[in-house]
Write a protein that holds these residues in place. Structure first.
Motif, PDB file in Angstrom:
ATOM      1  N   LEU A 365       0.784  -1.226  -0.219  1.00 21.90           N
ATOM      2  CA  LEU A 365      -0.103  -0.143   0.054  1.00 21.90           C
ATOM      3  C   LEU A 365       0.729   1.177   0.028  1.00 21.90           C
ATOM      4  CD1 LEU A 365      -2.778  -1.150   2.252  1.00 21.90           C
ATOM      5  CD2 LEU A 365      -3.266  -0.162   0.068  1.00 21.90           C
ATOM      6  N   LYS A 366       1.850   1.140   0.699  1.00 23.07           N
ATOM      7  CA  LYS A 366       2.889   2.292   0.715  1.00 23.07           C
ATOM      8  C   LYS A 366       3.447   2.850  -0.662  1.00 23.07           C
ATOM      9  CE  LYS A 366       4.243   2.167   5.435  1.00 23.07           C
ATOM     10  NZ  LYS A 366       3.649   3.483   5.698  1.00 23.07           N
ATOM     11  N   GLY A 367       3.071   3.796  -1.374  1.00 20.11           N
ATOM     12  CA  GLY A 367       3.632   4.201  -2.426  1.00 20.11           C
ATOM     13  C   GLY A 367       2.743   3.809  -3.589  1.00 20.11           C
ATOM     14  N   ASP A 380       1.125   8.663  -0.876  1.00 16.59           N
ATOM     15  CA  ASP A 380       2.594   8.929  -0.590  1.00 16.59           C
ATOM     16  C   ASP A 380       3.011   8.045   0.501  1.00 16.59           C
ATOM     17  OD1 ASP A 380       4.708  10.256   0.292  1.00 16.59           O
ATOM     18  OD2 ASP A 380       3.843  12.317   0.458  1.00 16.59           O
ATOM     19  N   ALA A 381       4.075   7.491   0.481  1.00 23.48           N
ATOM     20  CA  ALA A 381       4.761   6.354   1.516  1.00 23.48           C
ATOM     21  C   ALA A 381       4.995   7.313   2.730  1.00 23.48           C
ATOM     22  CB  ALA A 381       5.847   5.763   0.941  1.00 23.48           C
ATOM     23  N   ASN A 384       0.988   8.395   4.034  1.00 21.31           N
ATOM     24  CA  ASN A 384      -0.080   7.533   3.595  1.00 21.31           C
ATOM     25  C   ASN A 384      -1.412   8.328   2.944  1.00 21.31           C
ATOM     26  OD1 ASN A 384       1.608   5.443   4.589  1.00 21.31           O
ATOM     27  ND2 ASN A 384       0.517   5.183   6.539  1.00 21.31           N
ATOM     28  N   ASN A 385      -1.193   9.359   2.272  1.00 22.18           N
ATOM     29  CA  ASN A 385      -2.044  10.228   2.025  1.00 22.18           C
ATOM     30  C   ASN A 385      -1.901  10.612   0.481  1.00 22.18           C
ATOM     31  OD1 ASN A 385      -4.042  12.413   2.990  1.00 22.18           O
ATOM     32  ND2 ASN A 385      -2.891  13.601   1.656  1.00 22.18           N
ATOM     33  N   PRO A 386      -3.243  10.590  -0.371  1.00 22.35           N
ATOM     34  CA  PRO A 386      -2.984  10.883  -1.745  1.00 22.35           C
ATOM     35  C   PRO A 386      -2.193  11.978  -2.287  1.00 22.35           C
ATOM     36  CG  PRO A 386      -5.229  11.124  -1.111  1.00 22.35           C
ATOM     37  CD  PRO A 386      -4.530  10.640  -0.011  1.00 22.35           C
ATOM     38  N   MET A 414       0.980  16.594   0.505  1.00 25.62           N
ATOM     39  CA  MET A 414       0.831  16.809   1.967  1.00 25.62           C
ATOM     40  C   MET A 414       2.172  16.973   2.740  1.00 25.62           C
ATOM     41  SD  MET A 414      -1.690  15.161   4.844  1.00 25.62           S
ATOM     42  CE  MET A 414      -2.099  16.113   6.473  1.00 25.62           C
ATOM     43  N   PRO A 415       2.660  18.011   3.349  1.00 23.81           N
ATOM     44  CA  PRO A 415       3.906  17.972   4.094  1.00 23.81           C
ATOM     45  C   PRO A 415       4.117  16.672   4.810  1.00 23.81           C
ATOM     46  CG  PRO A 415       2.551  19.821   4.941  1.00 23.81           C
ATOM     47  CD  PRO A 415       1.951  19.079   3.651  1.00 23.81           C
ATOM     48  N   GLU A 416       5.355  16.388   5.266  1.00 23.52           N
ATOM     49  CA  GLU A 416       5.513  15.177   5.936  1.00 23.52           C
ATOM     50  C   GLU A 416       5.335  15.336   7.448  1.00 23.52           C
ATOM     51  OE1 GLU A 416       9.187  12.062   6.627  1.00 23.52           O
ATOM     52  OE2 GLU A 416       9.370  13.748   5.189  1.00 23.52           O
TER      53      GLU A 416
END
Length: 421
Positions: A365-367, A380-381, A384-386, A414-416
């Motif tokens: 799921l990551k990435g 986004d790994a 976990n947000n698109p 989204m910022p990390e």
């Protein structure tokens, strides 16, 4: 002397016969043991193979927690429709597994959600979860999900901290975060609409997070927020707040209003004579059929930053819209897409991992990337947000209210970590 030796020779021959007989008996026993061992191994392998095949064909049980009553009921019904459309298109099967869904209504109440969660996980023994709608609910579910190690595909709840301080390897969002929803259009509005803004959002976590994200991005782009107010979720009469807007005379209003609250707000905005005088802007909800349809002419002229509108020109979107209309005899909305993409993400993750076990699913799921009616989406790994495009749209009246795409904000990520305040 030769006659004397005969008894000795005869005695030795008897010993030899006995030795050969014993040797043949040992060899026969070993052969049988080897044969039995081979048969046992073959039998064991066959049993394991049968068990593996049976495991691979066990049903996939999906537990869905949504808010089917209250303000968010229309959103929940749309997610359910999108989810079921996708699985129907795939014959309710992923690989060799039949797909089964169990729905629960959390009533947008964190305590109710926790009770329904336990029913799905402990009693129904679901393999994977989808939902919820409310940021308050996902905040309540986060720790039990982490403890139970069960994957949740977040179909809507946009709470920022689920991607930041409370990020979990078991929660993956397909919709959008409050940070994305609030910030994506701010620079466009500051540059093209006006430099002063009045902000309105419902008084619950999502309302404040969307407002905070907009304010930060709008001011960074050179704008100024003159006031921000937060009506109670479920407000029927916005007169007090609209009176404040009229008195403040901002260049624009940025309003986060969703579900039935959003319909009432847009209609009352027109009734107060503000439509056409003070531009109304907002996050994706104000450019979506779920509000623009019931609000009718009152929604005309609104600017919104959306992740999906029917005007997006790609094959996946055209096919999705046609299939949705054929099944439900009505147009889809952004929440229908969220449901559809939740199902699509589950399908792809299970096929890639070859498993329905959480520990196998989180590895893929990551990435992961998939083609949505919205366009190409990557989870986004880091959060976990698109990662996805946002579209600046204007509600225009053409055989109803439609969205005209004015601009695209590409690959909004989204910022990390949470931005410093």
């Amino acid at each position: 002397m030769q006659r004397g030796k005969l008894p000795i020779v005869k005695k030795n021959l008897n010993k030899l016969v006995l030795l050969l007989t014993a040797l043949m008996f040992i060899l026969t026993a070993c052969s049988q043991k080897s044969s039995n061992s081979s048969n046992t191994t073959e039998s064991t392998n066959t049993t394991e193979s049968t068990a593996q095949a049976a495991g691979d064909s066990e049903p996939l049980k999906i537990g869905v927690i949504l808010s089917f009553t209250g303000t968010f009921a229309p959103l929940s019904e749309s997610i359910k429709n999108g989810l079921e459309l996708y699985f129907e298109q795939n014959n309710w099967v992923i690989g060799n597994r039949k797909v089964e869904i169990k729905y629960e209504d959390d009533e947008a109440n964190p305590q109710t959600a926790l009770r329904k969660y336990r029913q799905l996980v402990d009693s129904e023994k679901v393999d994977i979860l989808v939902g919820p709608i409310s940021s308050s609910v996902i905040n309540a579910l986060r720790d039990p999900i982490e403890k139970d190690k069960i994957v949740l595909i977040d179909a809507n709840a946009a709470a920022n901290d689920v991607s930041w301080g409370k990020k979990s390897d078991y929660i993956y969002r397909v919709s959008f975060s409050n940070w994305q929803n609030g910030s994506a259009g701010a620079a466009y509005y500051a540059k093209n609409v006006g430099k002063t803004a009045f902000v309105i959002g419902p008084d619950y976590p999502a309302g404040h997070e969307v407002a905070d994200a907009f304010i930060a991005a709008f001011e960074q782009a050179g704008g100024k927020v003159v006031k921000s107010v937060f009506p109670k979720l479920g407000t029927n009469d916005f007169a007090t707040y609209l009176t404040e807007v009229a008195s403040a005379k901002p260049d624009l209003v940025f309003a986060f209003a969703t579900g039935t609250d959003g319909i009432r707000f847009v209609q009352q905005y027109k009734e107060f004579g503000l439509q056409g005088k003070i531009p109304l802007t907002g996050p994706l909800e104000l450019g979506d059929e779920l509000i623009t349809g019931p609000a009718g002419d009152a929604a005309e002229g609104i600017l919104a930053n959306a992740i999906w509108v029917p005007a997006i020109d790609n094959d996946a979107n055209k096919k999705f819209i046609d299939a949705y209309k054929a099944k439900y005899n009505k147009a889809p909305n952004v929440f229908s897409v969220d449901g559809y993409d939740s199902a699509q993400l589950i399908h792809q993750a299970i096929e890639k991992s070859g498993s329905k076990k959480s520990e196998d699913l989180i590895k893929v799921l990551k990435g992961i990337t998939f083609e949505s009616p919205r366009g190409t989406i990557t989870i986004d790994a880091k959060t976990n947000n698109p990662i996805q495009n946002f579209y600046i749209v204007k509600n225009v009246k053409k055989d109803g209210i439609l969205q005209e795409i004015l601009d695209t904000v590409p690959n909004v990520t989204m910022p990390e970590q949470a931005p410093a305040k």
